[in-house]
Design an enzyme around this catalytic site. Structure first.
Site, PDB file in Angstrom:
ATOM      1  N   SER A   1       0.834  -1.218   0.000  1.00 17.98           N
ATOM      2  CA  SER A   1       0.000   0.000   0.000  1.00 17.98           C
ATOM      3  C   SER A   1       0.863   1.260   0.000  1.00 17.98           C
ATOM      4  O   SER A   1       0.539   2.248  -0.673  1.00 17.98           O
ATOM      5  CB  SER A   1      -0.956   0.008   1.194  1.00 17.98           C
ATOM      6  OG  SER A   1      -0.266  -0.201   2.403  1.00 17.98           O
TER       7      SER A   1
ATOM      8  N   HIS B   1      -1.813  -8.894   2.071  1.00  9.03           N
ATOM      9  CA  HIS B   1      -1.507  -7.603   2.727  1.00  9.03           C
ATOM     10  C   HIS B   1      -2.659  -7.296   3.698  1.00  9.03           C
ATOM     11  O   HIS B   1      -2.941  -8.086   4.584  1.00  9.03           O
ATOM     12  CB  HIS B   1      -1.292  -6.562   1.619  1.00  9.03           C
ATOM     13  CG  HIS B   1      -0.749  -5.253   2.074  1.00  9.03           C
ATOM     14  ND1 HIS B   1      -0.073  -5.063   3.253  1.00  9.03           N
ATOM     15  CD2 HIS B   1      -0.768  -4.011   1.469  1.00  9.03           C
ATOM     16  CE1 HIS B   1       0.289  -3.797   3.368  1.00  9.03           C
ATOM     17  NE2 HIS B   1      -0.130  -3.133   2.305  1.00  9.03           N
TER      18      HIS B   1
ATOM     19  N   HIS C   1       5.902 -12.565   7.830  1.00 10.20           N
ATOM     20  CA  HIS C   1       6.105 -11.185   7.379  1.00 10.20           C
ATOM     21  C   HIS C   1       7.305 -11.116   6.450  1.00 10.20           C
ATOM     22  O   HIS C   1       8.251 -11.880   6.619  1.00 10.20           O
ATOM     23  CB  HIS C   1       6.312 -10.237   8.570  1.00 10.20           C
ATOM     24  CG  HIS C   1       6.050  -8.819   8.222  1.00 10.20           C
ATOM     25  ND1 HIS C   1       7.020  -7.998   7.698  1.00 10.20           N
ATOM     26  CD2 HIS C   1       4.921  -8.078   8.282  1.00 10.20           C
ATOM     27  CE1 HIS C   1       6.493  -6.810   7.462  1.00 10.20           C
ATOM     28  NE2 HIS C   1       5.222  -6.826   7.807  1.00 10.20           N
TER      29      HIS C   1
ATOM     30  N   ARG D   1       2.853  -4.489  16.999  1.00 14.48           N
ATOM     31  CA  ARG D   1       1.458  -4.038  16.825  1.00 14.48           C
ATOM     32  C   ARG D   1       0.508  -5.136  17.299  1.00 14.48           C
ATOM     33  O   ARG D   1      -0.577  -4.878  17.797  1.00 14.48           O
ATOM     34  CB  ARG D   1       1.198  -3.703  15.336  1.00 14.48           C
ATOM     35  CG  ARG D   1       2.068  -2.584  14.807  1.00 14.48           C
ATOM     36  CD  ARG D   1       1.935  -2.409  13.306  1.00 14.48           C
ATOM     37  NE  ARG D   1       2.328  -3.583  12.556  1.00 14.48           N
ATOM     38  CZ  ARG D   1       2.204  -3.722  11.236  1.00 14.48           C
ATOM     39  NH1 ARG D   1       1.691  -2.725  10.524  1.00 14.48           N
ATOM     40  NH2 ARG D   1       2.586  -4.823  10.629  1.00 14.48           N
TER      41      ARG D   1
ATOM     42  N   ASP E   1      -2.228  -8.309  11.722  1.00  9.60           N
ATOM     43  CA  ASP E   1      -3.563  -8.749  11.309  1.00  9.60           C
ATOM     44  C   ASP E   1      -4.081  -9.951  12.110  1.00  9.60           C
ATOM     45  O   ASP E   1      -5.268 -10.256  12.056  1.00  9.60           O
ATOM     46  CB  ASP E   1      -3.564  -9.084   9.817  1.00  9.60           C
ATOM     47  CG  ASP E   1      -3.276  -7.860   8.974  1.00  9.60           C
ATOM     48  OD1 ASP E   1      -3.825  -6.794   9.296  1.00  9.60           O
ATOM     49  OD2 ASP E   1      -2.488  -7.956   8.017  1.00  9.60           O
TER      50      ASP E   1
HETATM   51  N1  HAX Z   1       1.552 -19.676   6.311  1.00 14.16           N
HETATM   52  C1  HAX Z   1       2.037 -20.583   5.436  1.00 14.16           C
HETATM   53  N2  HAX Z   1       3.094 -20.366   4.655  1.00 14.16           N
HETATM   54  C2  HAX Z   1       3.720 -19.199   4.785  1.00 14.16           C
HETATM   55  C3  HAX Z   1       3.305 -18.218   5.701  1.00 14.16           C
HETATM   56  C4  HAX Z   1       2.162 -18.485   6.475  1.00 14.16           C
HETATM   57  N3  HAX Z   1       1.643 -17.595   7.322  1.00 14.16           N
HETATM   58  N4  HAX Z   1       4.136 -17.144   5.593  1.00 14.16           N
HETATM   59  C5  HAX Z   1       5.021 -17.453   4.640  1.00 14.16           C
HETATM   60  N5  HAX Z   1       4.783 -18.689   4.145  1.00 14.16           N
HETATM   61  C6  HAX Z   1       5.450 -19.373   3.015  1.00 14.16           C
HETATM   62  C7  HAX Z   1       5.359 -18.474   1.788  1.00 14.16           C
HETATM   63  O1  HAX Z   1       4.096 -18.638   1.149  1.00 14.16           O
HETATM   64  C8  HAX Z   1       6.520 -18.972   0.969  1.00 14.16           C
HETATM   65  O2  HAX Z   1       6.148 -20.182   0.368  1.00 14.16           O
HETATM   66  P1  HAX Z   1       6.640 -20.553  -1.130  1.00 14.16           P
HETATM   67  O3  HAX Z   1       8.110 -20.675  -1.019  1.00 14.16           O
HETATM   68  O4  HAX Z   1       5.933 -21.822  -1.418  1.00 14.16           O
HETATM   69  O5  HAX Z   1       6.218 -19.416  -2.010  1.00 14.16           O
HETATM   70  C9  HAX Z   1       7.557 -19.276   2.052  1.00 14.16           C
HETATM   71  O6  HAX Z   1       6.844 -19.450   3.277  1.00 14.16           O
HETATM   72  C10 HAX Z   1       8.584 -18.192   2.245  1.00 14.16           C
HETATM   73  O7  HAX Z   1       7.897 -16.975   2.476  1.00 14.16           O
HETATM   74  P2  HAX Z   1       8.522 -15.815   3.383  1.00 14.16           P
HETATM   75  O8  HAX Z   1       9.793 -15.365   2.722  1.00 14.16           O
HETATM   76  O9  HAX Z   1       8.603 -16.238   4.793  1.00 14.16           O
HETATM   77  O10 HAX Z   1       7.406 -14.720   3.317  1.00 14.16           O
HETATM   78  P3  HAX Z   1       7.146 -13.656   2.159  1.00 14.16           P
HETATM   79  O11 HAX Z   1       8.020 -12.473   2.409  1.00 14.16           O
HETATM   80  O12 HAX Z   1       7.216 -14.256   0.809  1.00 14.16           O
HETATM   81  O13 HAX Z   1       5.619 -13.263   2.406  1.00 14.16           O
HETATM   82  C11 HAX Z   1       3.731 -12.748   3.740  1.00 14.16           C
HETATM   83  C12 HAX Z   1       5.223 -12.510   3.520  1.00 14.16           C
HETATM   84  C13 HAX Z   1       3.245 -11.819   4.810  1.00 14.16           C
HETATM   85  C14 HAX Z   1       2.995 -12.420   2.440  1.00 14.16           C
HETATM   86  C15 HAX Z   1       3.518 -14.217   4.162  1.00 14.16           C
HETATM   87  O14 HAX Z   1       4.156 -14.458   5.391  1.00 14.16           O
HETATM   88  C16 HAX Z   1       2.053 -14.620   4.241  1.00 14.16           C
HETATM   89  O15 HAX Z   1       1.463 -14.976   3.217  1.00 14.16           O
HETATM   90  N6  HAX Z   1       1.418 -14.535   5.468  1.00 14.16           N
HETATM   91  C17 HAX Z   1       0.018 -14.815   5.615  1.00 14.16           C
HETATM   92  C18 HAX Z   1      -0.802 -13.627   5.135  1.00 14.16           C
HETATM   93  C19 HAX Z   1      -0.651 -12.462   6.082  1.00 14.16           C
HETATM   94  O16 HAX Z   1      -0.744 -12.582   7.288  1.00 14.16           O
HETATM   95  N7  HAX Z   1      -0.453 -11.266   5.502  1.00 14.16           N
HETATM   96  C20 HAX Z   1      -0.357 -10.032   6.262  1.00 14.16           C
HETATM   97  C21 HAX Z   1       1.084  -9.545   6.421  1.00 14.16           C
HETATM   98  C22 HAX Z   1       1.168  -8.252   7.180  1.00 14.16           C
HETATM   99  C23 HAX Z   1       0.617  -7.143   6.359  1.00 14.16           C
HETATM  100  O17 HAX Z   1       1.084  -6.758   5.306  1.00 14.16           O
HETATM  101  N8  HAX Z   1      -0.484  -6.611   6.786  1.00 14.16           N
HETATM  102  O18 HAX Z   1      -1.128  -5.711   6.059  1.00 14.16           O
END
Ligand code: HAX
Length: 434
Positions: free
Chosen positions: A240, A270, A317, A326, A372
């Protein structure tokens, strides 16, 4: 000193500082990019400036140098209140200094004076189908105000680049002043009787948002103030923030820029994760017949989610590597106001169980909860159970950070963003074959 005067002073100081910084150290290297980073969402590449906040992987966010516990302690509160006023964090983000009670009161007054939403916006929102996602409605609501942009008017009149920040400031203040009314109405029209509730002159920005949603409990006002402070900014690289900044760099006005950022916030990885957390919890509770589950039952459900290739929402994250402060701040609020609530107990149980499972699963670099994972349960407790709406509240808050930075983008005259992209063919030729 009024906010705008303070800002003029800060802009002059900072412009000079940056000019000599770039002149003297412009060629120093701060980051490099690897092939893995080019394919991996550009993680960790330091290549943009974001003045309002900085994220440390272990400690969490600092707003202009102040941590979350510090802003909770140091920012002005309402009489008898314990949570900081969002007006105060906006002052801090914009000026880099802590505001006085008087400064904060002046922002409340200023935003109240700008809060009247044009009739066209109400008409447009009224026409939208009730089953349209509230984030889509919110984005349309923001765009409907775009014809009122002062930046566009001044730009078309030919004002100099050095003055761009001034009309951006006016747009930002007008926009922030109106967001709670727009969001409040979207809540009323989507889930309640569809009647608009007028703001109250004696309420601050956050409390008025709650009031316009139709919730007039002092404890909920406090939660809203905390919520709006916690979600306001998380440095520049998140979707964002970066989107608002990127779109703004084309000199698109604050309305276009914020709407674009909000469309990014609406993604499930996000901002939408806060609704996904509640959706996951409700789905799970349904499966176990509504009772509080054992840790074994919870463990199985979390594994089922992972094994079916889905993420555990609210965990992980891109930058953080420990529990998001937070999350901790919201947990403290829950421990104080709703320690015996069943849903809060379940969220606490997930906190005990999920990190171990994510570590065993071995993919996520960060097994800890983010912001979140906790916000929904607090809303649910006070009766805001329509979880599709949660991201709109996040958006009202996030607008403060990204728009404060947009004013600084203009004040510093940052150019249109244009990083260099490459093809896989280019990589093969320039990396493998070299
Ligand atoms: N559950 C399962 N798998 C997860 C995970 C979770 N909560 N978090 C990361 N992973 C997986 C990723 O999908 C990725 O898998 P692949 O290699 O198969 O693609 C792997 O672990 C490595 O990811 P990472 O490097 O640890 O995390 P990223 O930087 O790629 O992604 C995210 C960060 C926040 C998008 C991710 O942790 C996620 O999808 N979390 C769940 C959704 C979530 O809570 N989002 C909100 C984040 C905070 C925010 O922005 N709020 O607005």
């Amino acid at each position: 000193m009024p906010l705008k005067e303070k800002l003029i002073q800060k802009i002059k100081e900072t412009q000079g500082e940056i000019k000599s910084l770039v002149k003297e150290y412009g060629s120093k290297v701060i980051s490099e990019a690897t092939v893995e980073q080019a394919y991996g969402g550009m993680r960790g590449i330091k290549c943009m400036v974001w003045e309002t906040s900085l994220l440390d992987p272990m400690e969490g966010i600092r707003f202009r140098g102040y941590s979350i516990p510090e802003v909770r302690e140091k920012l002005p509160k309402v009489k008898g209140g314990e949570e900081p006023l969002p007006e105060g964090i906006f002052w801090l983000l914009l000026t880099g200094e802590l505001p006085t009670k008087k400064d904060v009161k002046e922002i409340t007054k200023d935003w109240q004076s700008r809060s009247e939403v044009p009739n066209d916006t109400w008409k447009i929102l009224k026409l939208l189908p009730r089953d349209m996602h509230p984030m889509t409605q919110f984005s349309i609501g923001i765009m409907s105000l775009q014809p009122y942009s002062i930046f566009v008017k001044k730009y078309n009149e030919g004002v100099s680049k050095a003055e761009f920040w001034d009309s951006t400031y006016e747009d930002v203040m007008n926009l922030l002043a109106k967001l709670p009314a727009i969001a409040g109405y979207i809540y009323r029209k989507t889930y309640k009787d569809g009647k608009r509730i007028r703001p109250k002159k004696n309420l601050d920005w956050g409390a008025n948002f709650a009031h316009m949603m139709g919730i007039d409990e002092l404890e909920y006002y406090e939660l809203m103030r905390l919520y709006l402070v916690l979600h306001c900014d998380h440095e520049g690289g998140n979707v964002s923030a970066h989107t608002t900044h990127l779109v703004g760099s084309a000199l698109s006005d604050p309305y276009y820029s914020l709407a674009a950022g909000m469309n990014g916030l609406a993604g499930p990885l996000h901002g939408l994760a806060n609704q996904e957390v509640l959706r996951w919890i409700q789905g799970f509770l349904e499966k176990v017949g509504g009772k509080i589950p054992s840790s074994e039952e919870l463990s199985k459900a979390l594994w089922d989610t992972l094994n079916s290739g889905q993420v555990i929402p609210g965990y992980g994250h891109a930058v953080l590597r420990k529990t998001d402060p937070r999350y901790t701040a919201q947990r403290e609020f829950a421990l104080k106001h709703m320690p015996n609530d069943d849903l809060f107990k379940l969220v606490s149980l997930i906190y005990e169980v999920a990190p171990d499972i994510l570590m065993k699963h071995g993919k996520a670099k960060n097994p800890w909860p983010n912001v979140d994972a906790h916000s929904g349960v607090l809303q649910w407790y006070y009766g805001v159970k329509e979880y599709d709406f949660y991201t709109v509240m996040f958006g009202v808050s996030r607008a403060m950070g990204v728009l404060a930075q947009l004013i600084w983008d203009r004040a510093l005259g940052l150019p249109i963003e244009r990083p260099k992209s490459i093809t896989t063919e280019w990589i093969k030729q320039n990396v493998i074959n070299k």
